[in-house]
Design a protein around this motif. Structure first.
Motif, PDB file in Angstrom:
ATOM      1  N   VAL A 192       0.853  -1.187   0.000  1.00 42.65           N
ATOM      2  CA  VAL A 192       0.000   0.000   0.000  1.00 42.65           C
ATOM      3  C   VAL A 192       0.895   1.244   0.000  1.00 42.65           C
ATOM      4  N   GLY A 193       0.629   2.147  -0.909  1.00 42.20           N
ATOM      5  CA  GLY A 193       1.383   3.392  -0.971  1.00 42.20           C
ATOM      6  C   GLY A 193       2.454   3.427  -2.038  1.00 42.20           C
ATOM      7  N   THR A 194       2.586   2.364  -2.854  1.00 40.67           N
ATOM      8  CA  THR A 194       3.620   2.381  -3.887  1.00 40.67           C
ATOM      9  C   THR A 194       3.444   3.535  -4.869  1.00 40.67           C
ATOM     10  N   ASP A 195       2.206   3.977  -5.047  1.00 42.38           N
ATOM     11  CA  ASP A 195       1.934   5.080  -5.971  1.00 42.38           C
ATOM     12  C   ASP A 195       1.805   6.424  -5.256  1.00 42.38           C
ATOM     13  N   ARG A 196       2.079   6.448  -3.937  1.00 48.39           N
ATOM     14  CA  ARG A 196       1.918   7.696  -3.175  1.00 48.39           C
ATOM     15  C   ARG A 196       3.158   8.095  -2.387  1.00 48.39           C
ATOM     16  N   VAL A 197       3.968   7.127  -2.007  1.00 44.81           N
ATOM     17  CA  VAL A 197       5.137   7.401  -1.162  1.00 44.81           C
ATOM     18  C   VAL A 197       6.397   7.285  -2.029  1.00 44.81           C
ATOM     19  N   PRO A 198       7.147   8.385  -2.207  1.00 45.04           N
ATOM     20  CA  PRO A 198       8.272   8.376  -3.156  1.00 45.04           C
ATOM     21  C   PRO A 198       9.567   7.783  -2.605  1.00 45.04           C
TER      22      PRO A 198
END
Length: 247
Positions: free
Chosen positions: A95-101
């Motif tokens: 979860v968050g691969t597309d939101r956390v850089p």
């Protein structure tokens, strides 16, 4: 009976997926760098990978490393899976691969996209952080007299055995694309999780929240690691700690 290959089948998640599938009577091949007869380094590929995939109907891809090489490993696995006529590849993501850089998260997202474009039947499940990982991180931080955590960052840890159950079920079903995320039962602040860890392990430490800077910290503070609408996990962090450390 289905023949299934689990990459990373001796790891934190893969060993539980393997156990669940074998308990249901399926033939499971474990692929890892050191486990025979399917000892293969996915980053290098090679003929051993083709042998491991011969006759396999489904692959559960759990192998991953924050030290790098996941994209090359995926390229080798996908090419070999196509040659072998594999019908279904199941991938565990975060979860968050597309939101956390974070670099590792970007790599996981790149692997997702490779799988989607592979021409294989595929399923991708994203989950929140495992309890085991959180304990490992907190254990390292607790070596200092003051346990420092990023200020204002929430987390939603999930029990790895519950994720294994979900992955095993997905592996036995038809390819489903990107399925609903899976999160732990509670959204918690990192400082509250740290205090729970200290209580469970009997350590006396001061917990201090430290403000950080940058896009990654901001994304985490804004809930990039969370999926509160999918809080489907059952085991709380305290319950996990009791199982692991007693009390």
């Amino acid at each position: 009976m289905t023949t299934i290959l689990v990459t990373g089948g001796t790891g934190t998640l893969g060993r539980w997926v393997t156990a669940r599938l074998r308990a249901d009577g399926h033939e499971v091949r474990v692929l890892s760098r050191h486990t025979r007869p399917y000892a293969v380094d996915l980053r290098a590929g090679g003929s051993g990978l083709d042998a491991a995939l011969a006759g396999v109907e489904t692959v559960v891809h759990c192998a991953s490393s924050p030290r790098g090489g996941d994209e090359q490993a995926a390229d080798h696995l996908l090419a070999a899976a196509r040659r072998a006529g594999v019908g279904h590849l199941v991938y565990i993501s975060i979860v968050g691969t597309d939101r956390v850089p974070l670099g590792y998260y970007r790599t996981k997202l790149a692997v997702e996209r490779r799988i989607e474009a592979s021409g294989l039947g595929w399923t991708v499940l994203r989950t929140t952080q495992f309890h085991d990982l959180l304990v490992s991180v907190l254990g390292g931080l607790a070596k200092s007299p003051v346990l420092l955590v990023p200020a204002g960052v929430p987390d939603q840890p999930v029990e790895v055995t519950e994720v294994a159950d979900r992955l095993a079920g997905l592996a036995l079903a038809a390819p489903a694309g990107r399925v609903a995320d899976m999160g732990g039962p509670e959204v918690r602040s990192l400082d509250s999780l740290a205090r729970a860890y200290l209580r469970a392990t009997g350590r006396r430490r001061t917990v201090a929240q430290v403000p950080l800077f940058g896009r990654t910290y901001r994304a985490c503070r804004e809930g990039g690691l969370l999926t509160p609408e999918r809080a489907v996990g059952k085991t709380t962090f305290e319950e996990y700690l009791t199982q692991r450390f007693g009390g």
